[in-house]
Write a protein that holds these residues in place. Structure first.
Motif, PDB file in Angstrom:
ATOM      1  N   ASN A 272      22.380  58.301  78.369  1.00  0.00           N
ATOM      2  CA  ASN A 272      21.250  57.450  77.966  1.00  0.00           C
ATOM      3  C   ASN A 272      21.637  55.984  77.971  1.00  0.00           C
ATOM      4  O   ASN A 272      20.890  55.118  78.434  1.00  0.00           O
ATOM      5  N   GLN A 273      22.842  55.705  77.413  1.00  0.00           N
ATOM      6  CA  GLN A 273      23.265  54.308  77.332  1.00  0.00           C
ATOM      7  C   GLN A 273      23.498  53.703  78.705  1.00  0.00           C
ATOM      8  O   GLN A 273      23.096  52.568  78.970  1.00  0.00           O
ATOM      9  N   VAL A 276      20.107  53.106  80.411  1.00  0.00           N
ATOM     10  CA  VAL A 276      19.253  52.073  79.807  1.00  0.00           C
ATOM     11  C   VAL A 276      19.809  50.672  80.011  1.00  0.00           C
ATOM     12  O   VAL A 276      19.074  49.729  80.292  1.00  0.00           O
ATOM     13  N   VAL A 277      21.144  50.518  79.894  1.00  0.00           N
ATOM     14  CA  VAL A 277      21.742  49.180  79.843  1.00  0.00           C
ATOM     15  C   VAL A 277      22.503  48.856  81.128  1.00  0.00           C
ATOM     16  O   VAL A 277      23.425  49.592  81.514  1.00  0.00           O
ATOM     17  N   ILE A 319      27.179  47.472  74.439  1.00  0.00           N
ATOM     18  CA  ILE A 319      26.151  48.354  74.993  1.00  0.00           C
ATOM     19  C   ILE A 319      25.131  48.723  73.914  1.00  0.00           C
ATOM     20  O   ILE A 319      23.915  48.726  74.146  1.00  0.00           O
ATOM     21  N   SER A 320      25.632  49.033  72.719  1.00  0.00           N
ATOM     22  CA  SER A 320      24.739  49.441  71.631  1.00  0.00           C
ATOM     23  C   SER A 320      23.826  48.309  71.193  1.00  0.00           C
ATOM     24  O   SER A 320      22.684  48.547  70.782  1.00  0.00           O
ATOM     25  N   GLU A 323      21.145  48.282  73.722  1.00  0.00           N
ATOM     26  CA  GLU A 323      20.346  49.505  73.571  1.00  0.00           C
ATOM     27  C   GLU A 323      19.405  49.388  72.373  1.00  0.00           C
ATOM     28  O   GLU A 323      18.222  49.769  72.455  1.00  0.00           O
ATOM     29  N   ARG A 324      19.895  48.849  71.281  1.00  0.00           N
ATOM     30  CA  ARG A 324      19.062  48.671  70.080  1.00  0.00           C
ATOM     31  C   ARG A 324      17.891  47.747  70.372  1.00  0.00           C
ATOM     32  O   ARG A 324      16.755  48.008  69.962  1.00  0.00           O
ATOM     33  N   ALA A 326      16.502  47.257  73.275  1.00  0.00           N
ATOM     34  CA  ALA A 326      15.566  47.969  74.145  1.00  0.00           C
ATOM     35  C   ALA A 326      14.683  48.917  73.340  1.00  0.00           C
ATOM     36  O   ALA A 326      13.479  49.046  73.613  1.00  0.00           O
ATOM     37  N   LYS A 333      14.665  50.076  80.248  1.00  0.00           N
ATOM     38  CA  LYS A 333      15.855  49.458  80.830  1.00  0.00           C
ATOM     39  C   LYS A 333      15.987  48.018  80.345  1.00  0.00           C
ATOM     40  O   LYS A 333      14.987  47.338  80.123  1.00  0.00           O
TER      41      LYS A 333
END
Length: 487
Positions: A272-273, A276-277, A319-320, A323-324, A326, A333
């Motif tokens: 997922n990460q 998305v990123v 990355i987190s 992601e947060r 997003a 994305k």
């Protein structure tokens, strides 16, 4: 050898099996790998021309090994990789506590069993994955833990005298016979415990509560340690160092490329990460450069080192952070922004040991300064160097960008701004487009906004713009804007 069909000593002898010491086993398998051109320590990067050749020479020399280096230099990883040089399976006397070789037993149990049953002695097989023992040296480790002690419960159950060697309970080292045994952070082991290893390393016998047992243990020892001039908890006693065949110095990655490879390999990210990123190449370089800056920083104790784990956890935090954002924006994305680097500060502050001056500054301030230093170091690789001294009214590559901020009074860039809002704000600074076209015309489209923001942060580091941090983001202004606004 079909091990499923070989279950007795007689069947083993019929195959023509010959015993091999663990050091010869490692040596023989290493020779085969080197001759075949196969990589020996896969997954360990940056040591190809330094540490690994020395380690291979130590194994070929049948040496016990001490890996000496600062934290986060893959010392334990190297030791664990040595398991791959062992034979896939070895036979041992079934029921033996110390993995007795059926053809060369050393324990009383195995000798008695073979004397009683002869070729019918049952044997089992030990996989190489079970031939690795690891012990972290802590001040509470005892001789009984490592070597063994008399077991009064065993004496009572078997109705044996304490004079009978069958009352002995073996410690970790005898139980690791025919295995690789690693003691991590050797200087932390009390000196009197280190002394107990002397005979095991040199003469091969062990002493337990008055019992002198001639047991030539067949072992490959690997020790890991921090440099003695750093650790204040203890040191390796000289006679023990004398008994260790090779001492090998490890080191940190010597280039950003190697550091990136390690970080990407070790980062624990799910699908997922990564879906998305998107991470621009420059963002990865800045992240690694932070560790290089930390190792040279006057605020950080360089004797303690800056672990490679800092880059790994910082990358996960980076990355987190994206992601947060997003998730908050409700998009599928997003792309890493330079302002997302605020999210890696907790990964830095927990990984560095500050000197007095650093403590005075504060861990957060030091972390932010490391990010700034990394940007400052990499900036001239992408855009023209900014000289400290410039002639008055001289036109530079950045004059139009600076003048835009002087005329427009700057802008605020919120941490959680949606991608649309973020791009809209950056697009207002129109001179950035011309700057990118002139000096970075080959920039991938998905990296453009990161590079534009990189220009702004670089101008801040070179004192051409000002940046102020507030609760929800950053404010970029002309360098004199803060003074003008006071009047």
């Amino acid at each position: 050898m079909e091990i499923n069909t070989i279950k007795t000593l007689g069947q083993l002898k019929a195959t023509g099996y010959k015993s091999t010491s663990i050091k010869d086993e490692l040596r023989n398998n290493l020779r085969e790998k080197i001759k075949s051109g196969k990589p020996v320590f896969e997954g360990v990067h940056g040591f190809e021309n330094t540490v690994i050749p020395e380690l291979e020479r130590a194994i070929l020399s049948r040496h016990n090994i001490n890996l000496l280096g600062l934290r986060g230099q893959a010392k334990t990883r190297l030791a664990r990789k040595m398991v791959e040089l062992l034979d896939e399976y070895i036979p041992f006397v079934e029921g033996s506590e110390i993995n007795d070789d059926p053809l060369n037993p050393i324990s009383r149990f195995a000798k008695d069993l073979i004397a009683e049953k002869g070729d019918e002695t049952p044997i089992s097989w030990l996989h190489r994955s079970e031939r690795f023992f690891e012990k972290l040296a802590t001040p509470d480790v005892t001789v009984a833990d490592l070597i063994g002690d008399v077991d009064p419960i065993k004496a009572a159950n078997l109705k044996l005298s304490y004079a009978d060697d069958r009352v002995i309970h073996f410690g970790m080292i005898p139980r690791a016979n025919r295995c690789i045994f690693v003691i991590n952070e050797l200087p932390d082991l009390q000196a009197r415990i280190q002394v107990a290893l002397f005979n095991i390393l040199q003469e091969g016998d062990i002493q337990i509560r008055g019992f002198k047992l001639r047991m030539p243990l067949d072992m490959q020892f690997v020790f890991t340690a921090n440099p003695e001039d750093y650790t204040n908890r203890g040191s390796i006693v000289t006679p023990l160092k004398d008994r260790i065949g090779s001492q090998i110095l490890t080191h940190y990655p010597e280039s950003i490329e190697i550091a990136r490879t390690i970080t990407e390999q070790e980062s624990k990210l799910d699908q997922n990460q990564t879906d998305v990123v998107y991470v621009p190449s420059l963002a990865r370089d800045i992240l690694e450069q932070i560790s290089f800056e930390a190792r040279e920083s006057e605020y950080i104790d360089n004797k303690s080192g800056v672990s490679a784990r800092m880059s790994i956890t910082a990358f996960e935090n980076l990355i987190s952070t994206a992601e947060r954002r997003a998730l908050i924006s409700g998009v599928d994305k997003t792309t890493i922004r330079l302002s997302d680097f605020i999210g890696i500060i907790p990964a830095i502050t927990g990984k560095v040991e500050l000197v007095y001056e650093g403590e005075q500054e504060g861990a957060d301030v030091v972390a932010e300064s490391l990010i700034g230093s990394a940007i400052r170091t990499l900036f001239p690789e992408y855009f023209p160097k900014i000289e400290k001294l410039e002639k008055p009214d001289e036109k530079t590559a950045y004059s139009d960008v600076v003048e835009w901020f002087f005329a427009e009074s700057g802008f605020e860039l919120l941490d959680d701004a949606s991608d649309k809002e973020y791009k809209s704000i950056i697009d207002e600074v129109t001179p950035l487009d011309d700057l990118l076209k002139k000096y970075q015309p080959q920039t991938p489209k998905e990296d453009e906004y990161f590079l534009k923001e990189f220009v702004l942060w670089g101008l801040v580091e070179y004192k051409k713009l000002s940046k102020d941090r507030f609760a929800k983001g950053n404010q970029f202004r002309d360098i004199y804007g803060s003074y003008i606004s006071k009047f």
